[in-house]
Design a protein around this motif. Structure first.
Motif, PDB file in Angstrom:
ATOM      1  N   LYS A   8     -16.069  -2.324   7.371  1.00  0.00           N
ATOM      2  CA  LYS A   8     -15.289  -3.490   7.764  1.00  0.00           C
ATOM      3  C   LYS A   8     -15.708  -3.892   9.175  1.00  0.00           C
ATOM      4  CE  LYS A   8     -11.260  -2.071   5.068  1.00  0.00           C
ATOM      5  NZ  LYS A   8      -9.879  -1.558   5.150  1.00  0.00           N
ATOM      6  N   PRO A   9     -15.719  -5.175   9.590  1.00  0.00           N
ATOM      7  CA  PRO A   9     -15.339  -6.288   8.708  1.00  0.00           C
ATOM      8  C   PRO A   9     -16.273  -6.404   7.505  1.00  0.00           C
ATOM      9  CG  PRO A   9     -15.730  -7.009  10.998  1.00  0.00           C
ATOM     10  CD  PRO A   9     -16.136  -5.602  10.912  1.00  0.00           C
ATOM     11  N   LEU A  10     -15.745  -6.868   6.419  1.00  0.00           N
ATOM     12  CA  LEU A  10     -16.510  -6.868   5.164  1.00  0.00           C
ATOM     13  C   LEU A  10     -17.654  -7.871   5.224  1.00  0.00           C
ATOM     14  CD1 LEU A  10     -13.482  -6.692   2.730  1.00  0.00           C
ATOM     15  CD2 LEU A  10     -15.077  -4.860   3.354  1.00  0.00           C
ATOM     16  N   PRO A  11     -18.642  -7.657   4.422  1.00  0.00           N
ATOM     17  CA  PRO A  11     -19.714  -8.668   4.340  1.00  0.00           C
ATOM     18  C   PRO A  11     -19.136 -10.003   3.836  1.00  0.00           C
ATOM     19  CG  PRO A  11     -19.945  -7.024   2.602  1.00  0.00           C
ATOM     20  CD  PRO A  11     -18.876  -6.522   3.512  1.00  0.00           C
ATOM     21  N   SER A  12     -19.968 -10.997   3.954  1.00  0.00           N
ATOM     22  CA  SER A  12     -19.480 -12.328   3.519  1.00  0.00           C
ATOM     23  C   SER A  12     -19.213 -12.306   2.014  1.00  0.00           C
ATOM     24  CB  SER A  12     -20.519 -13.397   3.856  1.00  0.00           C
ATOM     25  OG  SER A  12     -21.615 -13.264   2.963  1.00  0.00           O
TER      26      SER A  12
ATOM     27  N   TRP B 197      -6.877  10.098  -0.140  1.00  0.00           N
ATOM     28  CA  TRP B 197      -7.826   9.147   0.414  1.00  0.00           C
ATOM     29  C   TRP B 197      -8.734   8.550  -0.671  1.00  0.00           C
ATOM     30  CZ3 TRP B 197      -9.978  10.712   5.880  1.00  0.00           C
ATOM     31  CH2 TRP B 197      -8.896  10.722   6.797  1.00  0.00           C
TER      32      TRP B 197
ATOM     33  N   ARG C 117      -9.571   5.115   4.050  1.00  0.00           N
ATOM     34  CA  ARG C 117      -8.418   5.574   4.829  1.00  0.00           C
ATOM     35  C   ARG C 117      -7.167   4.864   4.323  1.00  0.00           C
ATOM     36  NH1 ARG C 117      -5.919   8.855   7.727  1.00  0.00           N
ATOM     37  NH2 ARG C 117      -6.418   9.258   9.915  1.00  0.00           N
ATOM     38  N   ILE C 118      -6.537   5.433   3.322  1.00  0.00           N
ATOM     39  CA  ILE C 118      -5.314   4.851   2.772  1.00  0.00           C
ATOM     40  C   ILE C 118      -4.229   5.916   2.746  1.00  0.00           C
ATOM     41  CG2 ILE C 118      -6.347   3.035   1.325  1.00  0.00           C
ATOM     42  CD1 ILE C 118      -6.421   5.063  -0.980  1.00  0.00           C
ATOM     43  N   PRO C 119      -2.971   5.483   2.763  1.00  0.00           N
ATOM     44  CA  PRO C 119      -1.920   6.496   2.649  1.00  0.00           C
ATOM     45  C   PRO C 119      -2.037   7.246   1.326  1.00  0.00           C
ATOM     46  CG  PRO C 119      -1.015   4.359   3.296  1.00  0.00           C
ATOM     47  CD  PRO C 119      -2.437   4.125   2.897  1.00  0.00           C
TER      48      PRO C 119
ATOM     49  N   ASP D  34      -4.670  -0.688   1.478  1.00  0.00           N
ATOM     50  CA  ASP D  34      -3.275  -0.665   1.929  1.00  0.00           C
ATOM     51  C   ASP D  34      -2.932  -1.833   2.833  1.00  0.00           C
ATOM     52  OD1 ASP D  34      -4.959   0.468   3.907  1.00  0.00           O
ATOM     53  OD2 ASP D  34      -3.209   1.322   4.924  1.00  0.00           O
ATOM     54  N   ASP D  35      -3.927  -2.435   3.466  1.00  0.00           N
ATOM     55  CA  ASP D  35      -3.621  -3.533   4.388  1.00  0.00           C
ATOM     56  C   ASP D  35      -3.402  -4.827   3.596  1.00  0.00           C
ATOM     57  OD1 ASP D  35      -3.723  -4.463   7.387  1.00  0.00           O
ATOM     58  OD2 ASP D  35      -4.890  -5.935   6.222  1.00  0.00           O
TER      59      ASP D  35
ATOM     60  N   ALA E 256     -13.238   1.180   7.882  1.00  0.00           N
ATOM     61  CA  ALA E 256     -13.266   0.478   9.178  1.00  0.00           C
ATOM     62  C   ALA E 256     -13.716   1.428  10.283  1.00  0.00           C
ATOM     63  CB  ALA E 256     -11.883  -0.074   9.504  1.00  0.00           C
ATOM     64  N   TYR E 257     -13.954   2.698   9.922  1.00  0.00           N
ATOM     65  CA  TYR E 257     -14.349   3.700  10.928  1.00  0.00           C
ATOM     66  C   TYR E 257     -15.849   3.755  11.084  1.00  0.00           C
ATOM     67  CZ  TYR E 257      -9.612   5.481  11.046  1.00  0.00           C
ATOM     68  OH  TYR E 257      -8.269   5.593  11.216  1.00  0.00           O
ATOM     69  N   GLU E 258     -16.225   4.120  12.278  1.00  0.00           N
ATOM     70  CA  GLU E 258     -17.633   4.436  12.500  1.00  0.00           C
ATOM     71  C   GLU E 258     -17.871   5.817  11.918  1.00  0.00           C
ATOM     72  OE1 GLU E 258     -19.944   2.594  13.658  1.00  0.00           O
ATOM     73  OE2 GLU E 258     -18.643   0.920  14.250  1.00  0.00           O
TER      74      GLU E 258
ATOM     75  N   ILE F 251      -6.008  -7.729   3.973  1.00  0.00           N
ATOM     76  CA  ILE F 251      -7.312  -7.496   3.334  1.00  0.00           C
ATOM     77  C   ILE F 251      -7.157  -7.566   1.807  1.00  0.00           C
ATOM     78  CG2 ILE F 251      -9.198  -5.840   3.057  1.00  0.00           C
ATOM     79  CD1 ILE F 251      -8.631  -4.936   5.931  1.00  0.00           C
TER      80      ILE F 251
END
Lengths: 670, 139
Positions: free
Chosen positions: B115-119, B68, B63-65, B13-14, B92-94, B17
């Motif tokens: 997140k942050p995503l791997p390279s 899920w 975690r998306i609107p 959703d972002d 992005a959550y722990e 990203i």
């Protein structure tokens, strides 16, 4: 409720209570003594009345003996007496059984010359004479006997008391002898009084006329004492003889001898039907009774009752005063400990060894109450986790609340376990805050990672893009990095602002700004996102320019937050109205959405930190509430720092309107 | 589909990203399909016949609107055309280990990344590894 020392004082030590006690004690003693005294007087009177009857019977018995002996002398011995042949008379007297109590027999001829005088006659209890002495002549003192014989009629029998205390006094009975002469029988008053005293059970005193007594049985009272002490005036003497019922109501009179109190009853001494003297029957009065009897004459009595009351009250007063410090100390100690128990915010519970509740202070009762009912059953969970009772801060859930329970075993003086002391504390707020903070940190982490992911990703793309990375992509990546960095910076600002609010307040950076312009620009920035969310934004400003003093960045943050909320809580899109107006001293900014709205329950709480509502969309599904409940909290803090206010109106399913009022001149100087 | 060529299904959703993932795909020369929330993803998966190209690897934010990501993944596993493709969840959550395991179990996803995503390179390598593992299982 604890019994305070003041209440004890009020109950026990009130001065008027003492007065009442004094009055009641005096009246009570008065009545009691009156009853006791009357009773005692009555008993003494009754005893003396009874004694007087016994006395008269004994006197009658004695005078009967006199009469019987005289009868014999006259009938059987007259001839011998006339012929002065007295041996047969003596012989008869020796063997006649009717002479009991007679001490002397005297026979006189018609010239009152002594024929025979027998003295110190000793008789057996039955009356037989077993010894006597014969007098050659009458002692001069006894000549009165001879003179008495003259009074005796030819046929009559006459008794009298003759002699005085100085001489030997007698009760004498005389009878004329046929052919002249007189026979006399006599009993000493000593014998008479002893016999009568023994028969009646009381002491007695005998008078033969007004003045000194002639005999008494009171121990230690000899002839000399009688003269000085036992006197009776003519008034009493003749009064009693005239009307034996006289004297006081009980027939007794008070008599004081040698400092001792007596009661005396005077009765006529009757012999041969003739009153020959006065008999005083005497009983002693015991000391305490004497005191009471003496005191029963008011005002003496009142003095006595008062003294007794003082003694009693003194005792009470001393006892109370000895006890008062103890009672006061105890009650103060009790009041203190119950005040501590009551005022202590933690719940305190004492459980017995059997698990019963021995004590629970108010806080404990409140903590363990579900509705209005006290329910200690959640403590069983503690007991299960902590069998020996010694545990710290075990969290027990009671409905939506969390109670921390710490316990310590209660030792009896002998050292055995007699129960458990539990300290209860409501840690709901702490637990909730901890949970919320955990969630907050996790959310912050998520929010910060999102732009960071973009920044790192684009940077990675720029670094490793290789030959496919064209200039257009490069520009896109660089501007995205810049945009996400700004976003990150804003987030950090917001976190710092929140921290500032928490630690005492925002410090604003004030500027002259145009609120209408600021709102218009911001809305333009959002327009794309709003459109994506299906929101049609409408902006109005009246007047078109609204200058005020404020912190540009903070006000943007506040408006950002309101627009963000409008977007999030309008899942089905709709209209969004943003209007800015100005009054005389306040500018008003209004953001009105047509989203899911806020329930009446949630409405009062939306500006609280960490508050998150649970809104439903128009289909009744829960709306995904992201964030941790600090957006509106920060909005309010920013507006308040400007000296303004924020308010909200909302209707579920219709939408919400947030209204910010900001002073045109900026915040007033602190 | 050659060795290096995967078609990506991106559910995120972002915008930023989304954009970076799309750019990475472009740099790798891989086609991609982008969906911005759970609702769009479910709509896509509800088509019985998916338009070409079919995705080889799905990268789904949890975690998306709307529904899920793990639910989207579970739905994907039921789609006859793409049920065996590689699926990677993003968050992005722990998450605690047990939550992570639960998400994987419920979603049927092959991996979960934070997140942050791997390279770029690591992500590329992970995607290929997952896809090859899948292919190995299905053949």
């Amino acid at each position: 409720m604890p019994l305070g020392s003041s209440r004890l004082n009020a109950r026990i030590f009130r001065p008027y209570a003492v007065l009442w006690i004094v009055a009641a004690a005096i009246i009570g003693l008065f009545v009691l003594l009156r009853v006791v005294v009357d009773g005692l007087e009555n008993r003494l009177g009754a005893r003396l009345a009874d004694a007087s009857q016994q006395a008269q019977l004994e006197i009658d018995s004695l005078t009967s003996a006199h009469a019987a002996l005289l009868e014999w002398i006259v009938l059987d011995g007259a001839a011998y007496v006339r012929e002065a042949d007295l041996d047969p008379v003596l012989a008869h007297l020796m063997y006649n059984p009717t002479a009991s109590g007679i001490d002397r027999v005297v026979l006189l001829d018609q010239d009152r010359q002594l024929l025979l005088a027998l003295d110190a006659m000793t008789t057996l209890p039955g009356g037989r004479i077993i010894g006597y002495s014969q007098l050659d002549s009458l002692p001069s003192a006894d000549l009165s006997l001879a003179s008495f014989s003259r009074e005796t009629g030819s046929a009559g029998v006459l008794s009298a008391l003759v002699g005085s205390a100085d001489t030997q006094p007698y009760l004498v009975t005389a009878r004329a002898l046929p052919g002249g002469g007189t026979a006399l029988t006599a009993t000493t008053l000593e014998r008479l009084s002893t016999r009568v005293s023994e028969a009646s059970g009381v002491d007695l005193v005998i008078y033969n006329g007004p003045g000194y007594a002639v005999a008494s049985t009171l121990p230690g009272w000899g002839v000399e004492d009688l003269r000085g002490t036992f006197t009776v005036d003519a008034w009493t003497y003749f009064g009693v003889l005239a009307a034996p019922a006289r004297s006081n109501a009980n027939g007794t009179l008070p008599l004081e001898l040698n400092g001792r109190e007596y009661r005396v009853r005077y009765v006529p001494l009757v012999a041969q039907g003739r009153t020959v003297g006065l008999l005083g029957l005497i009983v002693p009065v015991r000391y305490a009774v004497a005191l009471a009897l003496t005191a029963s004459d008011t005002p003496l009595f009142l003095a006595f009752a008062f003294a007794a009351s003082l003694v009693v009250l003194g005792g009470v007063y001393i006892t109370v005063n000895l006890l008062r410090p103890v009672v006061t100390a105890l009650s103060e100690e009790y009041a203190k400990s119950s005040a501590i128990l009551t005022s202590i915010a933690d719940g305190v519970i004492v459980r017995g060894a059997d698990g019963s509740i021995v004590l629970a202070n108010e806080a404990a009762q409140t903590l363990l109450s579900v509705g209005h009912a006290f329910d200690p059953s959640p403590l069983d969970a503690f007991a299960a986790l902590c069998p020996d009772g010694e545990c710290a801060e075990i969290e027990v859930s009671i409905g939506s609340r969390v109670i921390s329970v710490s316990g310590a075993p209660l030792r009896s003086p002998e050292g055995g376990a007699s129960g458990t002391v539990l300290i209860l504390r409501d840690v709901t707020a702490r637990v909730l805050t901890e949970r919320t903070k955990d969630s907050f940190l996790s959310q912050i982490g998520h929010e910060l990672r999102t732009p960071l992911t973009g920044i790192l990703g684009f940077a990675d793309a720029l670094t490793r893009g290789g030959e496919r990375l064209n200039p257009e992509m490069r520009d896109r990546a660089v501007s995205a990095i810049a945009e996400q960095s700004n976003l990150l910076a804003e987030m950090i600002d917001r976190i710092i602002d929140l921290a500032a609010v928490e630690s005492g307040g925002l410090s604003l950076r004030l500027d002259e700004l145009d609120l209408a312009e600021l709102a218009g620009e911001l809305l333009a920035d959002w327009r794309g996102q709003l459109l994506d969310g299906g929101l049609a934004a409408h902006f109005s400003a009246e007047p078109p320019s609204i200058p005020l003093r404020g912190d540009r960045r903070r006000l943007r943050t506040a408006l950002d937050q309101l627009l963000n909320n409008a977007l999030r809580f309008s899942p089905d899109g709709g209209d969004l109205f943003v209007s800015v107006t100005a009054g005389e001293s306040f500018a008003t900014l209004r953001v009105q959405d047509s989203g899911v709205g806020i329930s009446a329950d949630d409405l009062p709480h939306v500006f609280e930190r960490f508050f998150r509502g649970e809104p439903l969309d128009r289909q009744g599904n829960p709306v995904d509430v992201r964030g941790v409940g600090q957006g509106l909290y920060l909005v309010r803090a920013i507006v308040q720092a400007h000296g303004g206010t924020v308010s909200v109106e909302s209707q579920p399913g219709v939408g919400s309107t947030f209204t910010l009022r900001l002073p045109l001149v900026g915040p007033s100087a602190p | 589909m050659g060795d290096g060529n995967l078609t990506w299904l991106i559910v995120e959703d972002d915008g930023a990203i989304q954009a970076v993932l799309e750019m990475m795909c472009d740099l790798w020369g891989n086609p991609h399909i982008t969906l911005k929330d759970g609702r769009q993803a479910m709509e896509y998966l509800s088509q019985p016949e998916l338009a070409a190209p079919l995705p080889d690897i799905a990268l789904i934010d949890i975690r998306i609107p709307g529904p899920w990501g793990h639910l989207v993944s579970a739905r994907l596993r039921q789609h006859p055309q793409i049920k065996d493709i590689g699926v990677i969840l993003m968050t992005a959550y722990e998450l605690e280990d047990k939550d992570e395991a639960q998400y994987l179990a419920e979603s049927g996803a092959d991996a979960l990344i934070h997140k942050p995503l791997p390279s770029m390179d690591e992500l590329y390598a992970l995607a290929h590894q997952v896809v090859e593992q899948r292919r190995g299982q299905s053949h």
